[in-house]
Design a protein around this motif. Structure first.
Motif, short mmCIF file in Angstrom:
data_model
loop_
_atom_site.label_atom_id
_atom_site.label_comp_id
_atom_site.label_asym_id
_atom_site.label_seq_id
_atom_site.Cartn_x
_atom_site.Cartn_y
_atom_site.Cartn_z
N THR A 130 0.86 -1.18 0.00
CA THR A 130 0.00 0.00 0.00
C THR A 130 0.90 1.24 0.00
O THR A 130 2.13 1.15 0.13
N ASP A 131 0.30 2.40 -0.13
CA ASP A 131 1.08 3.64 -0.08
C ASP A 131 1.80 3.76 1.26
O ASP A 131 2.97 4.18 1.32
N GLU A 132 1.11 3.39 2.33
CA GLU A 132 1.74 3.43 3.66
C GLU A 132 2.91 2.44 3.74
O GLU A 132 3.94 2.71 4.34
N GLY A 133 2.73 1.27 3.13
CA GLY A 133 3.80 0.27 3.11
C GLY A 133 5.03 0.76 2.36
O GLY A 133 6.16 0.51 2.77
N LYS A 134 4.80 1.48 1.27
CA LYS A 134 5.93 2.00 0.49
C LYS A 134 6.73 3.03 1.30
O LYS A 134 7.96 3.05 1.28
N VAL A 135 6.00 3.88 2.02
CA VAL A 135 6.68 4.88 2.86
C VAL A 135 7.50 4.20 3.94
O VAL A 135 8.67 4.54 4.19
N LEU A 136 6.89 3.21 4.60
CA LEU A 136 7.60 2.52 5.68
C LEU A 136 8.80 1.75 5.14
O LEU A 136 9.87 1.74 5.76
N LEU A 137 8.64 1.11 3.98
CA LEU A 137 9.75 0.33 3.41
C LEU A 137 10.96 1.23 3.15
O LEU A 137 12.11 0.84 3.44
N ALA A 138 10.72 2.42 2.61
CA ALA A 138 11.84 3.33 2.32
C ALA A 138 12.60 3.67 3.61
O ALA A 138 13.84 3.66 3.65
N GLY A 139 11.86 3.95 4.67
CA GLY A 139 12.51 4.31 5.93
C GLY A 139 13.23 3.14 6.57
O GLY A 139 14.36 3.28 7.08
N VAL A 140 12.57 1.97 6.56
CA VAL A 140 13.19 0.79 7.17
C VAL A 140 14.44 0.37 6.40
O VAL A 140 15.47 0.02 7.00
N THR A 141 14.38 0.43 5.07
CA THR A 141 15.54 0.07 4.26
C THR A 141 16.72 0.98 4.56
O THR A 141 17.85 0.53 4.75
N GLU A 142 16.45 2.28 4.63
CA GLU A 142 17.52 3.24 4.94
C GLU A 142 18.10 2.97 6.33
O GLU A 142 19.33 2.98 6.53
N GLY A 143 17.23 2.70 7.29
CA GLY A 143 17.69 2.43 8.65
C GLY A 143 18.54 1.18 8.73
O GLY A 143 19.60 1.17 9.36
N LEU A 144 18.09 0.10 8.08
CA LEU A 144 18.85 -1.15 8.11
C LEU A 144 20.19 -1.00 7.40
O LEU A 144 21.20 -1.56 7.83
N ASP A 145 20.20 -0.23 6.31
CA ASP A 145 21.46 0.01 5.61
C ASP A 145 22.46 0.74 6.50
O ASP A 145 23.65 0.42 6.54
N ARG A 146 21.97 1.73 7.24
CA ARG A 146 22.86 2.48 8.12
C ARG A 146 23.38 1.60 9.25
O ARG A 146 24.54 1.69 9.65
N ILE A 147 22.49 0.76 9.78
CA ILE A 147 22.93 -0.17 10.83
C ILE A 147 24.00 -1.12 10.30
O ILE A 147 25.02 -1.37 10.96
#
Length: 301
Positions: A72-89
């Motif tokens: 969903t649109d909400e899922g896309k927003v969350l995926l972008a943030g989670v992906t960035e966070g996991l990459d930084r970790i």
């Protein structure tokens, strides 16, 4: 807790991290089945984790189609943030892991050139997982200012806050080219030679002359001053005069006939080389392995 820290703690009221990890894998593959295989859990566990995350956030993250998933649109927003966070970790973890296997060591230049380098190759061969990075300089290693794990220093200590492991004692003696030996029957003969100073303060020559019973010899007349002991040693080997240096650092030159000791047995002892490190770093596995190896090498001096 300070106001800043309290605000940071409130701002980090994250959803359950396991559910975020399950969501990220399912969103990346658009499949609970593939995500479960990647995470080594059951498909049902992934589905429950995602459902729990949706309940926590109060939104629907996936459209559950008959044979597929869609964000969903909400899922896309969350995926972008989670992906960035996991990459930084992942990047931060990689830096920490690399730091655990890297050693930054400050070492005196002559000690590095004449004793450590050829031995260090053996250490790197036996422990390729540990990368030793050397920084040479005679200045005292400042652990508060510089990012060093350890340093090799010369002195007697003690040094508060540091662990110090003695390597070997300096044996300071006069050295010259073999061609000058006939002119040096006694220390008094140095008055007719060029004095090669291995340090601008001339302290090493003065200490040796004190031991030789000639503290009044004018070491400022007919002299040459060098920035490092290695340069003075090279000049002596080339026949340009007489220097003083640590016997432990010139054994290869003596064995090869490039240098000679005109006054055997006259050895001034001003201190020892020591490996120092902050006490809170001393037990790091990489540093402990390097220290054990270095102490073993020093036993052969």
């Amino acid at each position: 807790m300070s106001e800043t820290h309290a605000w940071a703690a409130m701002s980090r009221r994250l959803p359950p991290l396991n559910s975020l990890r399950a969501f990220e894998a399912a969103a990346r593959h658009l499949s609970f089945t593939v995500a479960s295989e990647e995470l080594h859990v059951t498909q049902g566990a992934v589905s429950r984790a995602v459902k729990g995350l949706e309940d926590h956030l109060g939104v629907t993250l996936f459209q559950r189609l008959p044979r597929a998933l869609a964000l969903t649109d909400e899922g896309k927003v969350l995926l972008a943030g989670v992906t960035e966070g996991l990459d930084r970790i992942a990047q931060a973890a990689a830096r920490v892991e690399a730091r655990a296997h890297d050693l930054q060591v400050k070492v005196p230049p002559t000690f590095t050139i004449r004793w450590l380098m050829r031995r260090l190759i053996r250490f790197q061969t036996s422990r390729p997982d540990i990368r030793v990075r050397l920084n040479t300089g005679w200045e005292w290693v400042d652990f508060d200012r510089d990012d060093f794990d350890a340093g090799i220093v010369f002195g007697v200590g003690p040094w508060p806050g540091l662990r110090a492991d003695p390597l070997f004692e300096e044996r300071l003696t006069a050295l010259c080219a073999p061609s000058l030996l006939d002119r040096l029957k006694a220390p008094a003969d140095l008055a007719r030679c060029t004095i090669l100073h291995p340090d601008p303060h001339q302290s090493e020559w003065r200490a040796w002359l004190e031991l030789a019973g000639m503290p009044d010899l004018d070491v400022d007349r007919n002299c040459q001053i060098f920035d490092t002991q290695d340069l003075a040693i090279q000049a002596a080997a080339d026949g340009h005069g007489v220097t003083v240096a640590d016997l432990s650092l010139v054994q290869d030159d003596i064995a090869a006939g490039r240098l000679a000791v005109p006054f055997p047995g006259l050895e001034a002892r001003l201190g020892s080389y020591q490996l120092v490190s902050p006490k809170h770093l001393a037990d790091r596995p990489a540093l402990a392995a390097f220290r054990d190896w270095l102490l073993e090498e020093a036993r052969g001096v």
